[in-house]
Design a protein around this motif. Structure first.
Motif, PDB file in Angstrom:
ATOM      1  N   GLU A  56       0.756  -1.380  -0.089  1.00 22.88           N
ATOM      2  CA  GLU A  56      -0.166   0.031  -0.101  1.00 22.88           C
ATOM      3  C   GLU A  56       0.818   1.460  -0.142  1.00 22.88           C
ATOM      4  OE1 GLU A  56      -2.529  -3.188   1.872  1.00 22.88           O
ATOM      5  OE2 GLU A  56      -0.451  -2.645   1.778  1.00 22.88           O
ATOM      6  N   GLN A  57       1.776   1.225   0.797  1.00 21.70           N
ATOM      7  CA  GLN A  57       2.784   2.669   0.854  1.00 21.70           C
ATOM      8  C   GLN A  57       3.563   2.793  -0.264  1.00 21.70           C
ATOM      9  OE1 GLN A  57       2.654   4.539   3.306  1.00 21.70           O
ATOM     10  NE2 GLN A  57       3.616   5.919   2.276  1.00 21.70           N
ATOM     11  N   ARG A  60       1.451   4.947  -3.319  1.00 21.53           N
ATOM     12  CA  ARG A  60       1.468   6.283  -2.849  1.00 21.53           C
ATOM     13  C   ARG A  60       2.532   6.961  -3.608  1.00 21.53           C
ATOM     14  NH1 ARG A  60      -2.256   6.857   0.754  1.00 21.53           N
ATOM     15  NH2 ARG A  60      -2.592   5.160   2.376  1.00 21.53           N
ATOM     16  N   ASP A  61       3.498   6.109  -4.143  1.00 21.68           N
ATOM     17  CA  ASP A  61       4.452   6.668  -5.140  1.00 21.68           C
ATOM     18  C   ASP A  61       4.133   6.572  -6.620  1.00 21.68           C
ATOM     19  OD1 ASP A  61       7.241   7.801  -5.524  1.00 21.68           O
ATOM     20  OD2 ASP A  61       7.831   6.119  -6.318  1.00 21.68           O
ATOM     21  N   SER A  91       6.119  -1.301  -8.049  1.00 22.73           N
ATOM     22  CA  SER A  91       4.855  -0.579  -8.154  1.00 22.73           C
ATOM     23  C   SER A  91       4.095  -1.337  -9.104  1.00 22.73           C
ATOM     24  CB  SER A  91       5.035   0.776  -8.564  1.00 22.73           C
ATOM     25  OG  SER A  91       5.772   1.495  -7.812  1.00 22.73           O
ATOM     26  N   ARG A 146      -7.753   5.927  -3.881  1.00 22.83           N
ATOM     27  CA  ARG A 146      -7.306   5.434  -2.504  1.00 22.83           C
ATOM     28  C   ARG A 146      -5.772   5.842  -2.178  1.00 22.83           C
ATOM     29  NH1 ARG A 146      -8.304  -0.756  -2.889  1.00 22.83           N
ATOM     30  NH2 ARG A 146      -7.083  -0.791  -0.603  1.00 22.83           N
ATOM     31  N   PHE A 147      -4.875   5.651  -3.119  1.00 22.37           N
ATOM     32  CA  PHE A 147      -3.575   6.095  -3.006  1.00 22.37           C
ATOM     33  C   PHE A 147      -2.943   7.424  -3.618  1.00 22.37           C
ATOM     34  CE2 PHE A 147      -4.466   1.423  -3.341  1.00 22.37           C
ATOM     35  CZ  PHE A 147      -4.014   1.174  -2.111  1.00 22.37           C
ATOM     36  N   PRO A 149      -1.257   7.940  -6.372  1.00 25.08           N
ATOM     37  CA  PRO A 149      -0.056   8.011  -6.763  1.00 25.08           C
ATOM     38  C   PRO A 149       0.651   9.205  -7.378  1.00 25.08           C
ATOM     39  CG  PRO A 149      -1.342   6.799  -8.280  1.00 25.08           C
ATOM     40  CD  PRO A 149      -2.301   7.143  -7.066  1.00 25.08           C
ATOM     41  N   LYS A 150       1.807   9.251  -7.354  1.00 26.39           N
ATOM     42  CA  LYS A 150       2.449  10.586  -7.936  1.00 26.39           C
ATOM     43  C   LYS A 150       2.779  10.069  -9.534  1.00 26.39           C
ATOM     44  CE  LYS A 150       5.422  11.373  -3.866  1.00 26.39           C
ATOM     45  NZ  LYS A 150       6.831  11.494  -3.398  1.00 26.39           N
TER      46      LYS A 150
END
Length: 304
Positions: A56-57, A60-61, A91, A146-147, A149-150
């Motif tokens: 999950e973390q 986020r990227d 990812s 939900r995340f 991402p960048k």
């Protein structure tokens, strides 16, 4: 090795409106209502399986999503080569759009074994381009928010990196990167092929649409033409280089060539959405083994 690099550009030439409509007839009123209802229900149905393997973390990227469809052997090779060559391999996530239960089970088991994040999409009653386009819409609307991402992007299940590759490096200073398609009669029209396209995460604020566009005569991915591609600053876009890779003696694009997209091998038609007159399996395996290294998988390909 049978294959050799061919210099010709593989972008398809523009087609007339009449030709596009003959090949992509819009549904009649009754069928159109049924299509819209199916899309509405599909996009609002939760994933029956979601196994994120504690990533999950990382999401986020970046999120690099592949859409699987009935070919676990393709996914097994893709997992191996993505881990070997893709800088953003952590990812990577498999979204399963298969319409065969046994294929879903095999792909889920493979992802569990390889510790790869896996999400089973709701059963998709759409077909071909509509099915794939709406699968991407489901991901954009139900998973990515939900995340936040960048960066995020999509690859087909039958495309494989064959050399070290960084999406982030390719996108430096850009908002869009991918393989362009211009096979549309819409003046100046283009869209990114949804089997190899990447986006700056800020674009999630837009109502992206990866479905085919009947209004603008574009295949899956073309729904983004009016909401994004038509108005974006060209300086923010980077197009991949598409080349043909010959393996046969003839001149048929689907029977005698694969595609190379910035060093990624694209098999084409792995979903068998059109009848493939020749089995290309031995040529595919030979090329994958060249890139696979000593720990490559021993996978038997179904006819392709």
């Amino acid at each position: 090795m049978v294959a050799s690099d061919a210099p010709e550009d593989v972008d398809q030439p523009p087609i007339t409106v009449a030709e596009w409509e003959r090949l992509n007839r819009p549904p009649r009123r009754e069928a159109l209502l049924r299509y819209r209802w199916r899309v509405f229900r599909f996009l609002r149905t939760s994933a029956p399986v979601s196994e994120l393997q504690g990533q999950e973390q990382v999401f986020r990227d970046a999120v690099v999503a592949t859409v699987a469809f009935n070919r676990p052997e393709m996914i097994e090779w893709q997992i191996h080569l993505v881990r070997r060559y893709l800088a953003e391999h952590e990812s990577y996530i498999v979204f399963d759009n298969s319409n065969k239960g046994e294929a879903r089970e095999a792909i889920r088991d493979l992802c569990r074994l390889q510790h790869v994040p896996y999400v089973a999409l709701p059963m998709n009653r759409l077909v071909v381009s509509r099915s794939h386009g709406q699968a991407l819409n489901w991901i954009v609307r139900n998973f990515l928010p939900r995340f936040g991402p960048k960066l995020f992007g999509f690859i087909d299940h039958d495309i494989f990196p064959t050399e070290p590759f960084s999406i982030r490096a390719r996108m430096e200073g850009k908002s869009l990167y991918g393989s362009v398609r211009r096979d549309t009669p819409t003046p100046g029209g283009w869209f990114l092929w949804p089997g190899f396209c990447f986006f700056d995460g800020s674009l999630l604020r837009r109502r992206l649409d990866f479905a085919p566009s009947y209004k603008f005569h574009m295949d899956s991915g073309g729904g983004n033409w009016p909401v994004l591609y038509r108005s974006i600053d060209p300086a923010l876009v980077r197009f991949a280089e598409n080349k043909s890779l010959r393996f046969g003696a003839g001149h048929d694009q689907s029977e005698d060539f694969f595609m190379m997209v910035d060093g990624w091998l694209h098999v084409t038609n792995a979903s068998n959405w059109r009848r493939q007159p020749v089995d290309r399996g031995e040529h595919i395996v030979a090329l994958l083994r060249q890139a696979g290294g000593p720990d490559q998988p021993d996978v038997k390909f179904e006819p392709i």
